[in-house]
Design an enzyme around this catalytic site. Structure first.
Site, PDB file in Angstrom:
ATOM      1  N   CYS A 150      -7.436  -2.434   0.412  1.00 24.10           N
ATOM      2  CA  CYS A 150      -7.123  -1.263  -0.429  1.00 24.10           C
ATOM      3  C   CYS A 150      -7.710  -1.371  -1.835  1.00 24.10           C
ATOM      4  O   CYS A 150      -7.857  -0.369  -2.525  1.00 24.10           O
ATOM      5  CB  CYS A 150      -5.612  -1.057  -0.496  1.00 24.10           C
ATOM      6  SG  CYS A 150      -4.904  -0.692   1.116  1.00 24.10           S
ATOM      7  N   HIS A 206      -4.565   3.728  -6.570  1.00 15.52           N
ATOM      8  CA  HIS A 206      -4.570   3.637  -5.112  1.00 15.52           C
ATOM      9  C   HIS A 206      -3.318   4.337  -4.605  1.00 15.52           C
ATOM     10  O   HIS A 206      -2.220   4.117  -5.120  1.00 15.52           O
ATOM     11  CB  HIS A 206      -4.589   2.166  -4.694  1.00 15.52           C
ATOM     12  CG  HIS A 206      -4.340   1.978  -3.232  1.00 15.52           C
ATOM     13  ND1 HIS A 206      -5.031   2.687  -2.282  1.00 15.52           N
ATOM     14  CD2 HIS A 206      -3.458   1.188  -2.563  1.00 15.52           C
ATOM     15  CE1 HIS A 206      -4.593   2.337  -1.083  1.00 15.52           C
ATOM     16  NE2 HIS A 206      -3.645   1.432  -1.231  1.00 15.52           N
ATOM     17  N   ASN A 262      -1.949   6.736   2.846  1.00 11.82           N
ATOM     18  CA  ASN A 262      -2.720   5.605   2.301  1.00 11.82           C
ATOM     19  C   ASN A 262      -4.039   5.498   3.069  1.00 11.82           C
ATOM     20  O   ASN A 262      -4.047   5.140   4.239  1.00 11.82           O
ATOM     21  CB  ASN A 262      -1.882   4.327   2.451  1.00 11.82           C
ATOM     22  CG  ASN A 262      -2.582   3.102   1.894  1.00 11.82           C
ATOM     23  OD1 ASN A 262      -3.784   3.140   1.597  1.00 11.82           O
ATOM     24  ND2 ASN A 262      -1.835   2.015   1.762  1.00 11.82           N
TER      25      ASN A 262
END
Ligand SMILES: CC(C)(COP(=O)(O)OP(=O)(O)OC[C@H]1O[C@@H](n2cnc3c(N)ncnc32)[C@H](O)[C@@H]1OP(=O)(O)O)[C@@H](O)C(=O)NCCC(=O)NCCS
Length: 321
Positions: free
Chosen positions: A113, A248, A278
């Site tokens: 990520c 993020h 996500n």
């Protein structure tokens, strides 16, 4: 001074939008639980013919158009992904071929990520050394393909997508645009809190994502607040100077907690987790593109990017647009 300046952005999503209500039909979960714990309302899931490289190529094309840069001018492509089309070659080379770029350098970065932050930091360093003049930095993922759809604690959290920026080395004034400061970190001590239980050199299978969500959450808030503080100090600016934070997009509660720790008003935080869930390395450039295209992020704005992911890896980068 030579700085790496963001001159264009683009993004891409799969066609199929899957709402929380759609998931209720296949997993023991509820819209209420997902919204309350994560802020996620829907995600896009790649279908047949949609892969990390096709999404990345679409996002890259849009970023090139936006920057007014021809693919032939690109000397460097760095693509952040944990879900490449193949073990090798690098997905970046597939994008290079699809765009019709010849020559230059193309490689993937694996920092899950945080991948886009790692790719951005690497591209910025290489542009400042003169290795290339114009770069594409891409975050692209198809996490739906490494999810265990029997595990409700993880499968509701992720989505697929891609985002890209064009980065150009430009000679700018002190108060001009460009990336001002970047800090990246890794700590392999915590690699077992978020990982994939397979791989070419272990099981020979691709594997599925495994996560201890509560522990990841705890580390995320602390690490992100720390690295944001480091970048602010490095650039000699305060949280009050920031126009936008593009974090993020893992979980709305992590975004709120991190902003609160820094004393940043929630209105300055770009939130797309409700729409995209996500999307790992894609989430930062995807959210940045959304906020640029809808007119929130404007030229001259001071924008903070930040992310944390498996490893753990984490980082932040401050740019004047
Ligand atoms: C994953 C996360 C949303 C879970 O929220 P939480 O408040 O920690 O919830 P817990 O894991 O403690 O689970 C609480 C309960 O909800 C249940 N539950 C878990 N997933 C569920 C789902 N999809 N639907 C319904 N119930 C669910 C659990 O089984 C548990 O039930 P129990 O109390 O009867 O055992 C949260 O920990 C989180 O966001 N962590 C960070 C994850 C992340 O961002 N990772 C990516 C970083 S890059």
């Amino acid at each position: 001074m030579i700085r790496a300046v963001i001159t264009g952005s683009g993004s891409a999503l799969p066609k199929d939008c899957v709402t929380n209500a759609d998931l209720e039909a296949r997993v023991d979960t509820s819209d209420e639980w997902i919204v309350e714990r994560t802020g996620i309302r829907q995600r896009y899931i790649a279908g047949e013919g949609e892969t990390t490289s096709t999404l990345a190529t679409e996002a890259a094309r849009k970023a090139l158009d936006d920057a007014g840069v021809d693919a032939s001018e690109i000397g460097l492509i760095i693509l952040a992904t944990a879900t490449p089309d193949h073990t090798f070659p690098a997905t970046a080379t597939q994008v290079q071929q699809a765009l019709g770029c010849r020559g230059g350098v193309a490689f993937d970065v694996a920092a899950v990520c945080s991948g886009f932050l790692y790719a951005l930091g690497t591209a910025e360093s290489l542009l400042r050394t003169g290795m290339a003049k114009k770069a594409l930095v891409i975050g692209a993922e198809t996490f739906s393909r490494i999810l265990d759809w029997e595990d409700r604690t993880t499968c509701v959290l992720f989505g697929d997508g891609a985002g890209a920026v064009v980065l150009e080395a430009q000679d700018v004034a002190e108060d001009g645009p460009g990336i001002l400061a970047t800090k990246l970190h890794a700590d392999g001590e915590h690699k077992d809190l978020l990982y994939v239980d397979g791989g070419p050199s272990t099981t020979g299978e691709v594997g599925k994502l495994r996560m201890k969500g509560r522990e990841v959450f705890r580390h995320a808030v602390v690490n992100l607040a720390d690295v944001l503080g480091e970048v602010l100090a490095d650039a000699s600016v305060t949280a009050a100077d920031i126009d936008w934070v593009v974090p993020h997009q893992a979980n709305a509660r992590i975004l709120d907690a991190t902003a609160r720790k820094l004393g940043l008003p929630a209105e300055k935080v770009v939130v797309t987790v409700d729409q995209h869930a996500n999307t790992s390395a894609a989430s930062v450039p995807l959210a940045f593109d959304v906020a640029r295209k809808d007119g929130r992020i404007k030229p001259g704005d001071l924008v903070m990017f930040e992310a944390m992911g498996g490893g753990f890896t984490w980082g932040a980068s401050l740019a004047r647009i």
